[in-house]
Design an enzyme around this catalytic site. Structure first.
Site, PDB file in Angstrom:
ATOM      1  N   LYS A   1      -9.579  19.021  41.909  1.00  0.00           N
ATOM      2  CA  LYS A   1      -9.882  18.069  40.623  1.00  0.00           C
ATOM      3  C   LYS A   1      -9.909  19.026  39.382  1.00  0.00           C
ATOM      4  O   LYS A   1     -10.971  19.745  39.519  1.00  0.00           O
ATOM      5  CB  LYS A   1     -10.457  17.200  40.656  1.00  0.00           C
TER       6      LYS A   1
ATOM      7  N   GLU B   1     -20.895  27.207  41.254  1.00  0.00           N
ATOM      8  CA  GLU B   1     -20.977  28.158  40.221  1.00  0.00           C
ATOM      9  C   GLU B   1     -21.419  27.689  39.008  1.00  0.00           C
ATOM     10  O   GLU B   1     -20.424  26.867  38.375  1.00  0.00           O
ATOM     11  CB  GLU B   1     -19.700  29.008  40.245  1.00  0.00           C
TER      12      GLU B   1
ATOM     13  N   CYS C   1     -18.850  31.577  31.502  1.00  0.00           N
ATOM     14  CA  CYS C   1     -20.181  31.344  32.437  1.00  0.00           C
ATOM     15  C   CYS C   1     -20.956  32.460  32.044  1.00  0.00           C
ATOM     16  O   CYS C   1     -22.295  32.636  31.958  1.00  0.00           O
ATOM     17  CB  CYS C   1     -20.049  31.168  33.863  1.00  0.00           C
TER      18      CYS C   1
ATOM     19  N   GLU D   1     -27.859  27.177  27.373  1.00  0.00           N
ATOM     20  CA  GLU D   1     -26.598  27.735  27.407  1.00  0.00           C
ATOM     21  C   GLU D   1     -25.615  27.015  26.226  1.00  0.00           C
ATOM     22  O   GLU D   1     -25.613  25.701  26.177  1.00  0.00           O
ATOM     23  CB  GLU D   1     -25.726  27.231  28.601  1.00  0.00           C
TER      24      GLU D   1
HETATM   25  P1  NAD Z   1     -18.757  20.084  33.682  1.00  0.00           P
HETATM   26  O1  NAD Z   1     -19.785  20.354  34.453  1.00  0.00           O
HETATM   27  O2  NAD Z   1     -18.748  19.387  32.410  1.00  0.00           O
HETATM   28  O3  NAD Z   1     -17.512  19.942  34.565  1.00  0.00           O
HETATM   29  C1  NAD Z   1     -16.863  20.872  35.571  1.00  0.00           C
HETATM   30  C2  NAD Z   1     -16.028  19.868  36.229  1.00  0.00           C
HETATM   31  O4  NAD Z   1     -16.739  18.868  37.132  1.00  0.00           O
HETATM   32  C3  NAD Z   1     -15.100  18.879  35.500  1.00  0.00           C
HETATM   33  O5  NAD Z   1     -13.671  19.063  36.473  1.00  0.00           O
HETATM   34  C4  NAD Z   1     -15.841  17.716  35.577  1.00  0.00           C
HETATM   35  O6  NAD Z   1     -14.723  16.750  35.573  1.00  0.00           O
HETATM   36  C5  NAD Z   1     -16.050  17.538  36.729  1.00  0.00           C
HETATM   37  N1  NAD Z   1     -17.341  16.635  36.989  1.00  0.00           N
HETATM   38  C6  NAD Z   1     -18.000  16.096  35.988  1.00  0.00           C
HETATM   39  N2  NAD Z   1     -18.942  15.299  36.399  1.00  0.00           N
HETATM   40  C7  NAD Z   1     -18.700  15.292  37.791  1.00  0.00           C
HETATM   41  C8  NAD Z   1     -19.704  14.488  38.797  1.00  0.00           C
HETATM   42  N3  NAD Z   1     -20.497  13.681  38.676  1.00  0.00           N
HETATM   43  N4  NAD Z   1     -19.172  14.874  39.941  1.00  0.00           N
HETATM   44  C9  NAD Z   1     -18.018  15.557  40.271  1.00  0.00           C
HETATM   45  N5  NAD Z   1     -17.460  16.197  39.241  1.00  0.00           N
HETATM   46  C10 NAD Z   1     -17.905  16.096  37.943  1.00  0.00           C
HETATM   47  O7  NAD Z   1     -18.394  21.784  33.117  1.00  0.00           O
HETATM   48  P2  NAD Z   1     -17.277  22.178  31.935  1.00  0.00           P
HETATM   49  O8  NAD Z   1     -17.724  21.795  30.775  1.00  0.00           O
HETATM   50  O9  NAD Z   1     -16.061  21.883  32.654  1.00  0.00           O
HETATM   51  O10 NAD Z   1     -17.458  23.863  32.387  1.00  0.00           O
HETATM   52  C11 NAD Z   1     -18.492  24.336  31.565  1.00  0.00           C
HETATM   53  C12 NAD Z   1     -19.453  25.035  32.383  1.00  0.00           C
HETATM   54  O11 NAD Z   1     -19.148  25.508  33.487  1.00  0.00           O
HETATM   55  C13 NAD Z   1     -20.509  25.851  31.706  1.00  0.00           C
HETATM   56  O12 NAD Z   1     -22.074  25.455  32.068  1.00  0.00           O
HETATM   57  C14 NAD Z   1     -20.157  27.053  32.583  1.00  0.00           C
HETATM   58  O13 NAD Z   1     -21.331  28.111  32.499  1.00  0.00           O
HETATM   59  C15 NAD Z   1     -19.795  26.553  33.748  1.00  0.00           C
HETATM   60  N6  NAD Z   1     -18.941  27.854  34.541  1.00  0.00           N
HETATM   61  C16 NAD Z   1     -19.536  28.597  35.532  1.00  0.00           C
HETATM   62  C17 NAD Z   1     -18.882  29.623  36.124  1.00  0.00           C
HETATM   63  C18 NAD Z   1     -19.627  30.600  37.207  1.00  0.00           C
HETATM   64  O14 NAD Z   1     -18.796  31.182  37.736  1.00  0.00           O
HETATM   65  N7  NAD Z   1     -20.702  30.358  37.299  1.00  0.00           N
HETATM   66  C19 NAD Z   1     -17.664  29.792  35.839  1.00  0.00           C
HETATM   67  C20 NAD Z   1     -16.795  29.086  34.744  1.00  0.00           C
HETATM   68  C21 NAD Z   1     -17.945  27.922  34.145  1.00  0.00           C
END
Ligand code: NAD
Length: 492
Positions: free
Chosen positions: A184, A260, A295, A394
């Protein structure tokens, strides 16, 4: 680079899920808006539990029946290498699909994201026949072994900030290890991964092994996490969502998770650095790359007093130099913010910190632009103490929070964060200081005299504490998609 620019209306969008090797259009549940101009690009269908079930069952059936896991591993590697070649051959199309709905400027998707994606596929292809298992030291009338086998089907949930690369870090090692997978993408950046999945089938991946389901986290993501046929989850996103994913995995398995998550990464600058300008360039890139929506953004500067003034002045000068151009403009180098609510959140965090006593050195503010997108200029804030929201939270935007230190111990204490431990940067000419930093900093990655990953896929990436569990990239990411079976054979 020239001739990269394009018009968003000229891009043919694959709108729908990708199931059993076919694009499946559906309803119009979710509006996808381009951060580059604020316009709605398409309406996306949302997969509920039924469609996720179909995707997982399809992946399980194809994984069992296609011979993908049981063939000679080098046959899998061949398909993956062909896939990487096709990614390169279709680079412009993939880059446009990526740029049109994300924050990634076209020169960067063409110059970095797509080549990095293709080479990452080749990297994991090389592991197909390199990881087998071990023979155990047993009595000689027994043969004790550990053998790796795939889980069957893995679930992958990706964020919007580097849509193709982040998704590939989950999907590619899973497939290389012999699994089927259900991905997804973020509902904000849903198109490029569909084309990536089509190319996989064109390369010879059995149709139905790699399925893409579109939708929000609550409807679609949650259904993936809880599906009984999905044996392992890999998630990249915020810490808050990561906790929900782990909870769902525990309640419906339990099943292993790779998480991650977010970060609030410190950059320590000591006053022995040989060049203020070089370090200023590094720090600036580290908090403004993708407009801070990375991130590992180096969002906390911890600088020694002797070098604080010239370094801060050099950073302030760089803040004035960014230009807001639509991501599909070939000269664009700076990214828009993914959405209006996210821009408001960033500005509110800065304002809240200033009200609490932080001193704004350069204001992070909306940039005048005729693109229609939301751009925020880089901001720098001198923070008074570790309780300041900009030091704690963050931001996921182009804002650098700064504190000054005198003694090394103070720097290491300031670098500690109560939640996050994703990455840290250390800038010093002293080997003893660098070594102490490597041992002391509580972060999954420590960069010394650089900031950011190289293209060495072999170095794993992942956080400590609230920044995650497990690793993407490296041998570790491949092995995480396999489970270990113990075997003991007697001679009779
Ligand atoms: P998010 O947590 O809002 O969403 C990430 C994904 O999870 C999306 O596809 C979203 O639709 C899905 N999602 C949301 N709620 C869910 C649930 N209850 N169950 C299952 N899936 C769910 O994050 P975002 O805004 O898309 O991305 C930004 C975040 O990602 C930041 O916190 C960033 O630090 C982190 N990030 C981490 C890394 C790493 O390698 N550590 C890399 C890139 C981004």
């Amino acid at each position: 680079m020239n001739n990269l620019g394009f018009r968003p209306e000229d891009v043919a969008l694959p709108v729908g899920h990708f199931l059993a090797g076919r694009l499946v259009p559906g309803g119009a549940d979710i509006a996808v808006t381009s951060p580059g101009n604020g316009r709605i690009l398409a309406h996306l269908p949302e997969a509920g539990a039924d469609l996720v079930d179909e995707a997982a069952q399809t992946a399980a059936r194809v994984q069992r029946q296609s011979g993908w896991a049981s063939c000679a591993p080098r046959e899998r590697a061949k398909v993956l290498r062909r896939w990487a070649d096709l990614v390169e051959r279709n680079a412009m199309e993939l880059a446009r699909l990526e740029t049109v709905c994300s924050t990634r400027p076209i020169a960067q998707t063409v110059g970095w994201d797509i080549p990095f994606l293709a080479e990452g596929i080749r990297f994991f292809a090389e592991y197909c026949d390199k990881v087998g298992g071990d023979v155990a030291a047993t009595a000689t009338n027994l043969l004790g072994m550990t053998v790796y086998e795939p889980y069957g089907v893995t679930g992958a949930i990706a964020p919007w900030n580097f849509p193709l690369v982040m998704a590939s870090w989950k999907v590619v090692p899973a497939l290389a290890a012999g699994n089927g997978t259900v991905l997804k993408p973020s509902e904000m950046t849903p198109f490029s991964v569909v084309r990536l999945a089509e190319l996989a089938v064109e390369a010879g991946l059995p149709a139905g092994l790699f399925n893409v389901v579109q939708g929000t986290g609550l409807a679609t993501g949650e259904a993936i996490c809880r599906h009984p046929a999905i044996g392992k989850l890999s998630f990249t996103g915020s810490t808050r969502t990561g906790i929900a994913v782990m909870k769902a995995a525990a309640e419906s398995g339990p099943k292993p998770v790779t998480l991650e998550l977010g970060g609030k990464s410190p950059q320590l600058v000591f006053d022995d650095i040989p060049s203020v300008d070089d370090v200023a360039d590094r720090i600036f890139r580290a908090f403004t790359g993708n407009a801070g929506q990375v991130c590992v953004t180096g969002s906390r500067l911890i600088v020694q007093r002797g070098v604080a003034e010239p370094l801060i002045a050099a950073l302030v000068a760089r803040c004035g130099q960014v230009k807001a151009l639509a991501p599909w403009d070939e000269n664009a180098a700076y990214s828009p913010i993914i959405s209006e609510p996210q821009a408001n959140r960033i500005l509110a965090l800065v304002q809240g910190s200033v009200h609490a006593g932080a001193q704004e050195l350069v204001a992070c503010k909306r940039m005048d632009t005729n693109t229609g997108g939301v751009f925020l200029s880089p901001g720098m804030v001198m923070v008074q103490n570790a309780e300041c929201p900009l030091w704690q939270e963050e931001v996921f935007g182009p804002v650098l929070a700064i504190q000054v230190f005198d003694e090394d111990d103070q720097a290491f204490a300031l670098a500690e964060h109560p939640v996050y431990g994703l990455a840290a940067g250390v800038h010093t000419a002293s080997l003893p200081r660098a070594m102490r930093a490597i041992r002391t900093l509580k972060a999954g990655t420590v960069w010394v005299n650089r900031y950011g990953r190289s293209s060495d896929f072999v170095i794993p990436t992942g956080g400590f504490g609230g920044s995650g569990i497990g690793k993407d990239l490296g041998r570790q990411a491949f092995e995480a998609n396999l489970r270990l079976k113990s075997v003991l054979m007697a001679a009779e």
